[in-house]
Design an enzyme around this catalytic site. Structure first.
Site, mmCIF file in Angstrom:
data_model
loop_
_atom_site.group_PDB
_atom_site.id
_atom_site.type_symbol
_atom_site.label_atom_id
_atom_site.label_comp_id
_atom_site.label_asym_id
_atom_site.label_seq_id
_atom_site.Cartn_x
_atom_site.Cartn_y
_atom_site.Cartn_z
ATOM 1 N N GLY A 94 55.157 35.506 94.194
ATOM 2 C CA GLY A 94 54.437 35.684 95.463
ATOM 3 C C GLY A 94 55.213 35.048 96.607
ATOM 4 N N ARG B 185 58.117 41.190 90.957
ATOM 5 C CA ARG B 185 57.905 40.681 89.604
ATOM 6 C C ARG B 185 58.549 41.702 88.672
ATOM 7 N NH1 ARG B 185 52.627 38.968 92.063
ATOM 8 N NH2 ARG B 185 52.731 36.719 92.071
ATOM 9 N N ASP C 202 55.915 28.937 89.425
ATOM 10 C CA ASP C 202 56.031 28.667 87.987
ATOM 11 C C ASP C 202 56.694 29.781 87.173
ATOM 12 O OD1 ASP C 202 55.398 26.300 86.953
ATOM 13 O OD2 ASP C 202 53.269 26.725 86.606
ATOM 14 N N THR D 263 55.613 28.319 96.704
ATOM 15 C CA THR D 263 54.367 29.052 96.442
ATOM 16 C C THR D 263 53.255 28.406 97.256
ATOM 17 O OG1 THR D 263 52.581 29.404 94.843
ATOM 18 C CG2 THR D 263 54.133 27.707 94.275
ATOM 19 N N ASP E 107 50.379 28.014 96.338
ATOM 20 C CA ASP E 107 49.386 27.404 95.441
ATOM 21 C C ASP E 107 49.553 25.900 95.212
ATOM 22 O OD1 ASP E 107 48.191 29.847 95.067
ATOM 23 O OD2 ASP E 107 49.272 30.316 93.232
ATOM 24 N N ASP F 169 51.034 24.479 92.806
ATOM 25 C CA ASP F 169 50.633 24.265 91.410
ATOM 26 C C ASP F 169 51.814 24.039 90.468
ATOM 27 O OD1 ASP F 169 51.634 26.826 91.625
ATOM 28 O OD2 ASP F 169 50.117 27.740 90.331
ATOM 29 N N ARG G 280 44.606 31.770 91.681
ATOM 30 C CA ARG G 280 44.080 32.406 90.468
ATOM 31 C C ARG G 280 43.869 31.369 89.370
ATOM 32 N NH1 ARG G 280 47.946 36.985 89.262
ATOM 33 N NH2 ARG G 280 47.311 37.848 91.234
HETATM 34 O O1 F6P Z 1 50.798 32.585 93.541
HETATM 35 C C1 F6P Z 1 50.454 32.884 94.844
HETATM 36 C C2 F6P Z 1 49.264 33.792 94.889
HETATM 37 O O2 F6P Z 1 48.972 34.098 96.243
HETATM 38 C C3 F6P Z 1 48.011 33.268 94.195
HETATM 39 O O3 F6P Z 1 47.266 32.361 94.952
HETATM 40 C C4 F6P Z 1 47.277 34.539 93.931
HETATM 41 O O4 F6P Z 1 46.388 34.393 92.868
HETATM 42 C C5 F6P Z 1 48.386 35.504 93.591
HETATM 43 O O5 F6P Z 1 49.554 35.007 94.212
HETATM 44 C C6 F6P Z 1 48.137 36.911 94.052
HETATM 45 O O6 F6P Z 1 49.190 37.697 93.633
HETATM 46 P P1 F6P Z 1 49.421 39.201 94.115
HETATM 47 O O7 F6P Z 1 49.902 39.122 95.536
HETATM 48 O O8 F6P Z 1 50.467 39.731 93.214
HETATM 49 O O9 F6P Z 1 48.106 39.880 94.018
#
Ligand code: F6P
Length: 320
Positions: free
Chosen positions: A11, A72, A103, A125, A127, A129, A171
Site C-alpha cells: 500500500g 502486489r 510487512d 505504511t 498502519d 504496524d 485491517r
Molecule cells: O496497509 C495499508 C492499508 O491501507 C491498510 O490500512 C488497509 O487495510 C489496506 O492497506 C488496504 O489495502 P488495499 O488498498 O489494497 O485495499
C-alpha cells in the site's frame, strides 16, 4: 557496490516520495548509480526500471502516493519468482535493492536476501504496524487526515446531538484507530487486536456518558473489525440516539506528507544508502527511542508488536 535499485511496494503511504528522493540524491552524492523500479516486485520481475537522476526526483517531496507506483505481485510470492527477480536484477547490473514498504514487502525482501541478493528495507505504511520500528513513514500524515475528518464530523454531531461511528484503516492493526481515538476524544474505540463486546465496550460508555451530561458521541472502529453501518444501527436501536456511520477509506492513504513524514523519510532514505556504502546489507531501518537504527532483516521479522494497553486505558479515562 556500484548500482542500486529502489522500489516502493504494498500500500502506498505519504512520504514514500520523500524517501525515494533521499535514496536517489544520497546515492548519487556517494557516486552510485540508482535505478528506479516501477510497480514494486512486479516491476522488478518485468525489468520495468530506469536510471534516476538528481532532477528526476525534483518536485516530489511534497507529493503523496509514490512516483514509482506500487503493486502486489503473486508471481514474486514463490521461490521461482524470487529467483527470477534476482536474475532480472543482475541483467540490469543491480548490486543491491532498497525496498520501501510494509510487512509484506519486508517478507519479499527477506526472501531475496536469503537467496543471496543484498537488500535494505525502509518502513513505509500508514498502519505503523512493523514490529522492528516505532514509526513507519506515512503514519503521521494518515493520522492528521483522519483527525481533520473527525473535527468536521464532531461539528455536525454536536449540532444534531448525534453519535458518529467512524471506520478508519487498519485491517490487522489498530494503531491509527487508537491514536485518533485519543486525539479526537472518542467515547469508544474498537481494535482488531482485542476482542470486543458491543454492549460493554460501546453501548455502556455512551449511556454512562449521556447520564453525565454528554450530548454527542464518537465511536472509532478499525477496518479489521468493520461493520460500522451495523454498529451505528445497533447504537441507535439500543440508545435512541441518532447515529451515523462514516467509512473514511482510501482518503487516508493520500495527501501531501506532513513535515514529520518528510523529515523521517529523508533521514531513513539517506541512512539506507549509507548502510550500503559501509558494506552493510540485509538490514531494516528502524526508529527506536527517537534514534534511527537498523536490524538484521530475519531478526526484524521475528519481532512482535503489541497494542499499548496504557493508551487503551488512557482513552477510557479521557472519555469520561
Ligand atoms: O496497509 C495499508 C492499508 O491501507 C491498510 O490500512 C488497509 O487495510 C489496506 O492497506 C488496504 O489495502 P488495499 O488498498 O489494497 O485495499
Amino acid at each position: 557496490m556500484k548500482t542500486i535499485g529502489v522500489l516502493t511496494s504494498g500500500g502506498d503511504a505519504p512520504g514514500m516520495n520523500a524517501a525515494v528522493r533521499a535514496v536517489v540524491r544520497t546515492g548519487i552524492y556517494y557516486g552510485l548509480k540508482v535505478m528506479g523500479i516501477r510497480k514494486g516486485y512486479a516491476g522488478l520481475l518485468n525489468g520495468d526500471m530506469e536510471e534516476m537522476t538528481l532532477r528526476s526526483v525534483g518536485d516530489i517531496i511534497h507529493r503523496g502516493g509514490t512516483i514509482l507506483q506500487t503493486a502486489r505481485s503473486a508471481e514474486f510470492n514463490s521461490e521461482a519468482g524470487v529467483k527470477k527477480a534476482i536474475s532480472i536484477a543482475k541483467v540490469f547490473g543491480l548490486d543491491a535493492l532498497i525496498v520501501i514498504g510494509g510487512d509484506g514487502s519486508y517478507r519479499g525482501a527477506r526472501d531475496l536476501a536469503n537467496q543471496g541478493f543484498p537488500v535494505i528495507c525502509i518502513p513505509g505504511t500508514i498502519d505503523n504496524d512493523i514490529a522492528s520500528t516505532e514509526y513507519t513513514i506515512g503514519f503521521d500524515t494518515a493520522l492528521n487526515t483522519v483527525q481533520d475528518a473527525i473535527d468536521k464530523i464532531r461539528d455536525t454531531a454536536y449540532s444534531h446531538e448525534r453519535c458518529s461511528v467512524l471506520e478508519v484503516m487498519g485491517r490487522h492493526a489498530g494503531y491509527i484507530a487508537l491514536n485518533v481515538a485519543i486525539s479526537g476524544g472518542a467515547e469508544a474505540v474498537i481494535l482488531p487486536e482485542k476482542e470486543f463486546d458491543i454492549d460493554r465496550d460501546i453501548i455502556k460508555p455512551i449511556i454512562e456518558g449521556r447520564n453525565r451530561g454528554k450530548k454527542h458521541y464518537l465511536v472509532i472502529i478499525a477496518e479489521g473489525v468493520g461493520g460500522a453501518v451495523e454498529i451505528a444501527k445497533y447504537i441507535e436501536e439500543k440508545t435512541d440516539i441518532k447515529t451515523r456511520a462514516t467509512i473514511l477509506g482510501h482518503i487516508q492513504r493520500g495527501g501531501s506528507p506532513t513535515v514529520y513524514d518528510r523529515v523521517m523519510a529523508s533521514r531513513m532514505g539517506a541512512y539506507a544508502v549509507k548502510l550500503l556504502k559501509e558494506g552493510k546489507i540485509n538490514r531494516v531501518i528502524a526508529l527506536q527511542k527517537g534514534v534511527i537504527t537498523d536490524f538484521d532483516i530475519n531478526e526484524a521479522l521475528q519481532m512482535k508488536k503489541t497494542i499499548d494497553e496504557e493508551m487503551v486505558e488512557l482513552n477510557k479515562i479521557l472519555a469520561l
